[in-house]
Scaffold this active site. Sequence first.
Site, mmCIF file in Angstrom:
data_model
loop_
_atom_site.group_PDB
_atom_site.id
_atom_site.type_symbol
_atom_site.label_atom_id
_atom_site.label_comp_id
_atom_site.label_asym_id
_atom_site.label_seq_id
_atom_site.Cartn_x
_atom_site.Cartn_y
_atom_site.Cartn_z
ATOM 1 N N LYS A 19 -4.481 -13.901 -11.459
ATOM 2 C CA LYS A 19 -5.707 -13.199 -11.063
ATOM 3 C C LYS A 19 -6.922 -14.129 -11.133
ATOM 4 O O LYS A 19 -7.867 -13.990 -10.352
ATOM 5 C CB LYS A 19 -5.907 -11.960 -11.935
ATOM 6 N N ASN A 43 8.224 -9.022 2.092
ATOM 7 C CA ASN A 43 7.803 -9.557 0.801
ATOM 8 C C ASN A 43 6.538 -10.386 1.026
ATOM 9 O O ASN A 43 6.588 -11.425 1.683
ATOM 10 C CB ASN A 43 8.936 -10.424 0.232
ATOM 11 N N ALA A 103 -3.399 -15.727 -15.159
ATOM 12 C CA ALA A 103 -3.534 -16.956 -14.364
ATOM 13 C C ALA A 103 -3.516 -16.634 -12.874
ATOM 14 O O ALA A 103 -4.297 -17.196 -12.093
ATOM 15 C CB ALA A 103 -2.411 -17.930 -14.710
ATOM 16 N N TYR A 121 0.088 -13.253 -15.490
ATOM 17 C CA TYR A 121 -0.725 -12.310 -14.710
ATOM 18 C C TYR A 121 -2.194 -12.754 -14.691
ATOM 19 O O TYR A 121 -2.839 -12.777 -13.633
ATOM 20 C CB TYR A 121 -0.580 -10.917 -15.323
ATOM 21 N N ALA A 134 0.803 -1.239 0.000
ATOM 22 C CA ALA A 134 0.000 0.000 0.000
ATOM 23 C C ALA A 134 0.831 1.281 0.000
ATOM 24 O O ALA A 134 0.310 2.357 0.291
ATOM 25 C CB ALA A 134 -0.964 -0.007 1.180
ATOM 26 N N ARG A 173 1.877 2.840 -2.516
ATOM 27 C CA ARG A 173 1.450 3.699 -3.627
ATOM 28 C C ARG A 173 0.238 3.066 -4.335
ATOM 29 O O ARG A 173 -0.215 1.983 -3.958
ATOM 30 C CB ARG A 173 2.594 3.874 -4.627
ATOM 31 N N ASN A 187 -3.531 -6.723 -1.847
ATOM 32 C CA ASN A 187 -3.369 -5.780 -2.960
ATOM 33 C C ASN A 187 -2.025 -5.908 -3.670
ATOM 34 O O ASN A 187 -1.929 -5.612 -4.859
ATOM 35 C CB ASN A 187 -3.535 -4.356 -2.413
ATOM 36 N N SER A 209 -8.436 -8.980 -11.392
ATOM 37 C CA SER A 209 -8.333 -8.116 -12.572
ATOM 38 C C SER A 209 -9.318 -8.621 -13.615
ATOM 39 O O SER A 209 -9.640 -9.824 -13.631
ATOM 40 C CB SER A 209 -6.912 -8.180 -13.144
ATOM 41 N N ILE A 236 -6.554 0.921 -14.788
ATOM 42 C CA ILE A 236 -6.506 1.948 -13.739
ATOM 43 C C ILE A 236 -5.185 2.712 -13.862
ATOM 44 O O ILE A 236 -4.123 2.106 -14.064
ATOM 45 C CB ILE A 236 -6.615 1.310 -12.330
HETATM 46 P P1 NAI Z 1 1.532 -0.478 -8.254
HETATM 47 O O1 NAI Z 1 2.657 -1.136 -8.954
HETATM 48 O O2 NAI Z 1 1.314 0.975 -8.443
HETATM 49 O O3 NAI Z 1 1.622 -0.762 -6.687
HETATM 50 C C1 NAI Z 1 1.861 -2.062 -6.199
HETATM 51 C C2 NAI Z 1 2.485 -1.964 -4.825
HETATM 52 O O4 NAI Z 1 2.757 -3.295 -4.375
HETATM 53 C C3 NAI Z 1 3.833 -1.207 -4.820
HETATM 54 O O5 NAI Z 1 3.879 -0.314 -3.736
HETATM 55 C C4 NAI Z 1 4.845 -2.328 -4.685
HETATM 56 O O6 NAI Z 1 6.053 -1.940 -4.039
HETATM 57 C C5 NAI Z 1 4.074 -3.335 -3.858
HETATM 58 N N1 NAI Z 1 4.627 -4.693 -4.000
HETATM 59 C C6 NAI Z 1 5.045 -5.300 -5.134
HETATM 60 N N2 NAI Z 1 5.520 -6.516 -4.862
HETATM 61 C C7 NAI Z 1 5.377 -6.704 -3.515
HETATM 62 C C8 NAI Z 1 5.687 -7.763 -2.646
HETATM 63 N N3 NAI Z 1 6.242 -8.896 -3.076
HETATM 64 N N4 NAI Z 1 5.408 -7.613 -1.325
HETATM 65 C C9 NAI Z 1 4.867 -6.463 -0.854
HETATM 66 N N5 NAI Z 1 4.552 -5.426 -1.647
HETATM 67 C C10 NAI Z 1 4.806 -5.547 -2.959
HETATM 68 O O7 NAI Z 1 0.231 -1.315 -8.684
HETATM 69 P P2 NAI Z 1 -1.320 -0.913 -8.686
HETATM 70 O O8 NAI Z 1 -1.688 -0.521 -10.063
HETATM 71 O O9 NAI Z 1 -1.621 -0.021 -7.552
HETATM 72 O O10 NAI Z 1 -1.974 -2.363 -8.444
HETATM 73 C C11 NAI Z 1 -2.449 -2.803 -7.174
HETATM 74 C C12 NAI Z 1 -3.173 -4.124 -7.360
HETATM 75 O O11 NAI Z 1 -4.253 -3.952 -8.281
HETATM 76 C C13 NAI Z 1 -2.297 -5.226 -7.939
HETATM 77 O O12 NAI Z 1 -2.630 -6.461 -7.374
HETATM 78 C C14 NAI Z 1 -2.663 -5.213 -9.410
HETATM 79 O O13 NAI Z 1 -2.421 -6.442 -10.036
HETATM 80 C C15 NAI Z 1 -4.147 -4.890 -9.330
HETATM 81 N N6 NAI Z 1 -4.684 -4.354 -10.559
HETATM 82 C C16 NAI Z 1 -4.203 -3.163 -11.099
HETATM 83 C C17 NAI Z 1 -4.708 -2.690 -12.292
HETATM 84 C C18 NAI Z 1 -4.235 -1.427 -12.918
HETATM 85 O O14 NAI Z 1 -4.679 -1.119 -14.050
HETATM 86 N N7 NAI Z 1 -3.372 -0.629 -12.292
HETATM 87 C C19 NAI Z 1 -5.748 -3.430 -13.020
HETATM 88 C C20 NAI Z 1 -6.165 -4.640 -12.375
HETATM 89 C C21 NAI Z 1 -5.650 -5.067 -11.188
#
Ligand code: NAI
Length: 248
Positions: free
Chosen positions: A160, A64, A158, A156, A14, A16, A91, A143, A189
């Site tokens: 989701k 992680n 798979a 990805y 969370a 960002r 998330n 997703s 998004i």
């Molecule tokens: P983002 O990349 O902006 O933020 C993801 C956050 O998760 C980052 O702060 C990152 O450091 C953290 N993170 C990554 N790997 C990690 C790990 N192993 N352990 C702990 N934290 C970790 O991504 P966004 O866009 O905010 O996506 C959030 C969720 O929503 C994700 O699950 C993504 O797959 C899903 N999603 C996003 C979409 C989009 O269009 N942005 C569409 C559909 C789903």
Amino acid sequence: MNLLENKTALITGAARGIGRAIALKFASEGCNIAFTDLAYNDLVEQTAADIEAYGVRVQFYAGNAADYESAHEIVKQVKQDFGNIDILVNNAGITKDGLLLRMNEQQWDAVINVNLKSAFNFIHACTPVMMSQRAGSIISLASVVGVNGNAGQANYAASKAGIIGLTKSVAKELGSRGIRANAIAPGFILTDMTSALSEEQRKQWEQMIPLRRGGTPEEVAKVALFLASDLSSYVSGQVIHCCGGMSC
Ligand code: NAI
């Protein structure tokens, strides 16, 4: 409205994006926030300060999410620090896109571990806490591509689709203990995750969206608020699409 007063939410990844928007939306409704990300940095500091400005408790935990032991240690710590865990938001997520024939094992494993195993880890660790409270709301980020598939995103999609199967199973297993589990399936998004796309790719996506624009993290957070609060007290095992009509 104080829809989440005296509740505690644990939100992974969370610092960002969508996770941050969910944390802020919950905090604005009186919810105490425990959030995780890979490491402490400026983004974490800013997010924590923005949450605190709502006058709620906030604590950050580095780890992680894909690591089973680390996830369990974090949940133990959150329980000690806050006393209860009412809402879990899975998330944390990544992409490592590529056509299937060119996708290597590392790309596959990384995405499955971070996107899917992490949700298992945190649900597994939080379930005993929620069972003893006889209440809990588990929300996982799926997703639209987990429902429809997407060329270039087999790993990805798979992961989701796995989130959706996990969510429905958890809803069936734990409903009798007062625990609800739902997934949100966002479409396109506007976050750092999607900012890597070219202008042309972005225009292509927008043409496929009936509302003709990408969504904002805040628009996903509003769905999460519905699922976290008593507004959805009889909703479990569902996948709510938040995609401007793209997937219908
Ligand atoms: P983002 O990349 O902006 O933020 C993801 C956050 O998760 C980052 O702060 C990152 O450091 C953290 N993170 C990554 N790997 C990690 C790990 N192993 N352990 C702990 N934290 C970790 O991504 P966004 O866009 O905010 O996506 C959030 C969720 O929503 C994700 O699950 C993504 O797959 C899903 N999603 C996003 C979409 C989009 O269009 N942005 C569409 C559909 C789903």
